[in-house]
Motif scaffolding. Sequence first.
Motif, short mmCIF file in Angstrom:
data_model
loop_
_atom_site.label_atom_id
_atom_site.label_comp_id
_atom_site.label_asym_id
_atom_site.label_seq_id
_atom_site.Cartn_x
_atom_site.Cartn_y
_atom_site.Cartn_z
N MET A 30 0.83 -1.21 0.00
CA MET A 30 0.00 0.00 0.00
C MET A 30 0.87 1.25 0.00
N SER A 31 1.95 1.25 0.75
CA SER A 31 2.83 2.42 0.83
C SER A 31 3.45 2.74 -0.52
N LYS A 32 3.77 1.70 -1.30
CA LYS A 32 4.37 1.91 -2.62
C LYS A 32 3.34 2.41 -3.63
N GLY A 33 2.06 2.12 -3.38
CA GLY A 33 1.00 2.63 -4.25
C GLY A 33 0.77 1.85 -5.51
N GLU A 34 1.46 0.74 -5.70
CA GLU A 34 1.28 -0.09 -6.90
C GLU A 34 0.55 -1.37 -6.48
N LEU A 35 -0.78 -1.32 -6.51
CA LEU A 35 -1.57 -2.41 -5.94
C LEU A 35 -1.70 -3.61 -6.87
N GLY A 36 -1.52 -3.41 -8.18
CA GLY A 36 -1.60 -4.54 -9.11
C GLY A 36 -2.93 -5.26 -9.04
N ILE A 37 -4.03 -4.52 -9.16
CA ILE A 37 -5.37 -5.09 -8.95
C ILE A 37 -5.78 -5.97 -10.13
N ILE A 38 -6.28 -7.16 -9.81
CA ILE A 38 -6.86 -8.08 -10.78
C ILE A 38 -8.29 -8.38 -10.33
N GLU A 39 -9.23 -8.34 -11.26
CA GLU A 39 -10.62 -8.68 -10.93
C GLU A 39 -10.83 -10.17 -11.19
N LYS A 40 -11.06 -10.93 -10.13
CA LYS A 40 -11.27 -12.38 -10.24
C LYS A 40 -12.71 -12.71 -10.61
N GLY A 41 -13.63 -11.83 -10.28
CA GLY A 41 -15.05 -12.03 -10.54
C GLY A 41 -15.77 -10.77 -10.14
N LYS A 42 -17.08 -10.81 -10.17
CA LYS A 42 -17.86 -9.63 -9.81
C LYS A 42 -17.60 -9.25 -8.35
N ASP A 43 -17.11 -8.03 -8.15
CA ASP A 43 -16.80 -7.51 -6.81
C ASP A 43 -15.83 -8.42 -6.06
N ASP A 44 -14.96 -9.09 -6.79
CA ASP A 44 -13.99 -10.00 -6.18
C ASP A 44 -12.61 -9.66 -6.75
N TYR A 45 -11.76 -9.07 -5.91
CA TYR A 45 -10.50 -8.54 -6.39
C TYR A 45 -9.30 -9.24 -5.75
#
Length: 263
Positions: A30-45
């Motif tokens: 979180m401190s680095k700010g690069e979360l690398g978000i992937i959506e696995k499904g609806k509202d599931d990250y």
Amino acid sequence: MSTSVPLIVRLLSSSVSVANRAGKIVRDVMSKGELGIIEKGKDDYQTEADRSAQRCIIASLSAQYPKLNIIGEEDNPDNEGDVPSDWIVLESDKDVLSLECPVALKSVKEEDIVVWVDPLDGTSEYTQGFLEHVTVLIGISVNEKPVAGVIHQPYYKNLVGSEKKMGRTIWGLQEVGVGGYTPAPPPDSLVITTTRSHSNPVVEQALSVMNASQILRVGGAGYKVCSKSYRLVIIFAGHIFILSLEIPSFIRIYYRTIYYLFT
């Protein structure tokens, strides 16, 4: 670590230390700010924090207990390269290591154990900045029955003397009790904790008939348990879990819900 200490106590003490390290990884991402978000499904990250924390936990426990069956929530973290050496935790929590093991668990072997890992519970809240909702969860079952668990809160603010410290780890062991928190007496009124981000008509209908004095909408199963140290009714996806946090076995009871959610 002394091998004279029963396996289940050694494993729980290792899990406490590993959860602390995983919590630091969650904060670092979180401190680095690069979360690398992937959506696995609806509202599931899934984020880089989920993946990295799970790699830390599985690699650390596997290094010490190679015959354990470890089941993590995230897919194939082993395919992402070598685990950094400073993520491998071999230390144990000394307080947990000194516990008296229940007689029924003294002869448990590694092959009897399954460890369940949710490296970052409350991912949706994590991505939205509700960081106090985030927890790291490790559950321990023996012959398909939950016996111990760890809940780590990476963003819990502690005041140790005059020094501020980030993070809190709660643990529980069947027939022994819990550590890491001070329970409070339950209120006279009914308090319901329910999902913040995954509600549905069934949940809302259940809430409407409970006649609660207070409804807490929070993220993450772990935070639902840790948010208040008293009797709660948790309504999640249409299922009702009654948890009495003033009794010593609450993490074992709580882990039943984690086991249910995983399956």
